[in-house]
Design an enzyme around this catalytic site. Sequence first.
Site, mmCIF file in Angstrom:
data_model
loop_
_atom_site.group_PDB
_atom_site.id
_atom_site.type_symbol
_atom_site.label_atom_id
_atom_site.label_comp_id
_atom_site.label_asym_id
_atom_site.label_seq_id
_atom_site.Cartn_x
_atom_site.Cartn_y
_atom_site.Cartn_z
ATOM 1 N N HIS A 103 0.815 -1.219 0.000
ATOM 2 C CA HIS A 103 0.000 0.000 0.000
ATOM 3 C C HIS A 103 0.849 1.268 0.000
ATOM 4 C CE1 HIS A 103 0.486 -0.132 4.498
ATOM 5 N NE2 HIS A 103 0.429 1.169 4.371
ATOM 6 N N ASP A 133 0.241 -7.548 1.572
ATOM 7 C CA ASP A 133 0.667 -6.156 1.717
ATOM 8 C C ASP A 133 2.192 -6.040 1.698
ATOM 9 O OD1 ASP A 133 0.275 -3.426 1.889
ATOM 10 O OD2 ASP A 133 0.269 -3.410 4.074
ATOM 11 N N GLY A 207 3.490 6.491 7.971
ATOM 12 C CA GLY A 207 4.868 6.673 7.553
ATOM 13 C C GLY A 207 5.779 5.556 8.028
ATOM 14 N N ASN A 208 5.347 4.832 9.085
ATOM 15 C CA ASN A 208 6.089 3.657 9.542
ATOM 16 C C ASN A 208 5.853 2.445 8.648
ATOM 17 O OD1 ASN A 208 5.902 4.837 12.763
ATOM 18 N ND2 ASN A 208 7.781 3.829 12.086
ATOM 19 N N SER A 209 4.799 2.496 7.845
ATOM 20 C CA SER A 209 4.429 1.346 7.019
ATOM 21 C C SER A 209 5.593 0.890 6.152
ATOM 22 C CB SER A 209 3.247 1.692 6.120
ATOM 23 O OG SER A 209 2.083 1.897 6.875
ATOM 24 N N LEU A 264 -7.242 -25.077 -1.046
ATOM 25 C CA LEU A 264 -7.912 -26.347 -0.755
ATOM 26 C C LEU A 264 -9.247 -26.448 -1.473
ATOM 27 C CD1 LEU A 264 -7.365 -27.026 3.067
ATOM 28 C CD2 LEU A 264 -6.284 -28.150 1.119
ATOM 29 N N GLY A 265 -9.989 -25.351 -1.521
ATOM 30 C CA GLY A 265 -11.303 -25.376 -2.145
ATOM 31 C C GLY A 265 -12.405 -25.751 -1.188
ATOM 32 N N VAL A 266 -12.359 -25.174 0.022
ATOM 33 C CA VAL A 266 -13.417 -25.409 0.998
ATOM 34 C C VAL A 266 -13.907 -24.075 1.535
ATOM 35 C CG1 VAL A 266 -12.693 -27.709 1.743
ATOM 36 C CG2 VAL A 266 -11.686 -25.703 2.825
ATOM 37 N N ILE A 268 -15.202 -22.432 4.876
ATOM 38 C CA ILE A 268 -15.001 -22.821 6.272
ATOM 39 C C ILE A 268 -15.543 -21.745 7.204
ATOM 40 C CG2 ILE A 268 -12.986 -24.280 5.845
ATOM 41 C CD1 ILE A 268 -11.225 -21.885 6.571
#
Length: 465
Positions: A103, A133, A207-209, A264-266, A268
Site C-alpha cells: 500500500h 501487503d 509513515g512507519n508502514s 484447498l477449495g473449501v 469454512i
Amino acid sequence: MRTLLMMSVLLLSATLSLQVSANLPDFAELVEENSVSIVNITTRQQVPARSGAEQRDLEELLRQLRPDGIPDLEPESVPGRPRSGVGSGFVMSSDGFIITNHHVVANADSITVTLTDRREFTADIIGTDELSDIALIKIDAEGLRAVRFGDSEGVRVGEWVLAIGSPFGLEFSAAAGIVSAKSRNVPSRGPANYVSFIQTDVAINQGNSGGPLFNLEGEVIGINSQILSSTGGSNGISFAIPSNMALNVLEQLRESGAVSRGLLGVLIKDVDHALSMAFDMPRPYGAFVDDVQPGSPAEDAGVQNNDIILAFNGIIIEQSSQLPFYVGQVRPGSSADLTVMRDGDTLELPVIVGALPANDQAFGGGQPPEPRGNSLALSVGELDPGLQQEVPTLAQGGVQIEQLRDGPGRSAGLATGDVIVSLNHQPVRNVREFNRIMESLPETGFVPIRIVRDGRGTTLVLELQ
C-alpha cells in the site's frame, strides 16, 4: 537516627533503580547497527484533472455555499495535481533490493528511496502482493547493508521489539515496545486473510508502514503494516507481517514478480461452542467445512461437508482464519497433510494443493416473515422438483423451509427458502423423514442442521431449550 533512616531509604531506592535499569534493554547499539539498512520512501501520483461535469458540480456547490458568487473557472484550465505519500522500507540485499508495503507504493507514478546518508535513488517495482501487503522494489546501488532476518515463529508474547521508520515523515525514528499477541487476524485489504499478524504496542504511525520490526538480537521478525486507531495516530495497537511469511512472498516476487498461493477449495467457519457441543468435541477449535467446492483439491482428497479440519501439515488450527494463512504458504502442486475429524473419528488425508483463484465466500439470505411452525419454530414443505434438478447438491432430496417464527431455527440463522438436507447427523430427503427425525430430537442441547442456500451448503447449530 532520622538522618540514618533517610539515607537507608535513599540507598534502597537507588539500588532498586539500578536493578530495574539493569533489566531494561539498551536499544542504542541495536539502532546504531541497523539504522543504515533503513530507507525512507516517497511516492508521487498524478491525480487526473476533473472532468467538465465534475467541475460544474463543484462550481454549483460553491455557489450554494457562496451566494455572492465565485470567479469563473475553465475546466480545461484546471490541471491534474500530484499527490505525494511517505513510507518506510529496508534493505533486503546489498545489490539494491528494498522491502516495503504494497500500500506504500501501489499506484505510484514515481518512487524515491532516501538512504540514511541522504543519497536518493529512483526505484522500480519488482513485484507487489496485495494479499500480504508486501512489495519488493529495486534501486541502482551496490554495497548496501542488508538486514538479518529472524524466526518469527519463535517470537514470544511479552518480548521486547524495536521499530525504525519515518512516522509522519520524521525520517529514521526509533520506537520500542513489546509483542502484545501473535496470530492476530485483522480486516484484509484482499478477499481473504492470508496474514497472521504479530501485534505490538510499539508507537507505529503513518509513515512507519513498510519498516522493519527488530528483536533484541537485531533480527527482523516482522514488517510493520497496519495500526488499529480511532484517530489515525498510534493507540498502542499495531500489526506486523511475520518475517517467515514475508520471506516466502519475497522469494516469489524476486523470482517472478508475482505470488502464487495454495488452495484447498473449501468454505469454512469457526468451530464455536455450539458446534463443538453438537459434534462432541472436548473444546472448540479447528476449521469447520461448510462446503467442499466441486473438483477442488479438497474433494479429490476426500474431504466432506461437516468435516472439521484440526491440523494442516501438523500445525494445529485453533481458528478457521489460520487455515488460509497456512495453506497460502504452500506452493500449488505441493503435497500436504490434513488432519480431519469426521463422525468422532480422526482421519489423515493427503492432499495436492491447488492454486488460489478469486473466491467470493459470502452467503445470501433474506428476512423471513412471521409464520406458524412446529417444535423447532419452523414449517417445511416438499422440495420443488425443478429446484432439485437445477441444484446438484439436492440430488438426494431435502425439505424447504416455508415459514419461521422466533425460536431455535431463526436464532441459528435459518431463513425461508433454505433447503434442509440433514438434521442431527441424519439425512433428510422428504417431509416424512424430517418429521420422524424431529420427533426424536432431545429436549435440550445442540443439534446440527445442514442446509443448502443459493446452491451452497452450510451447517448451522440449533440450540434446543
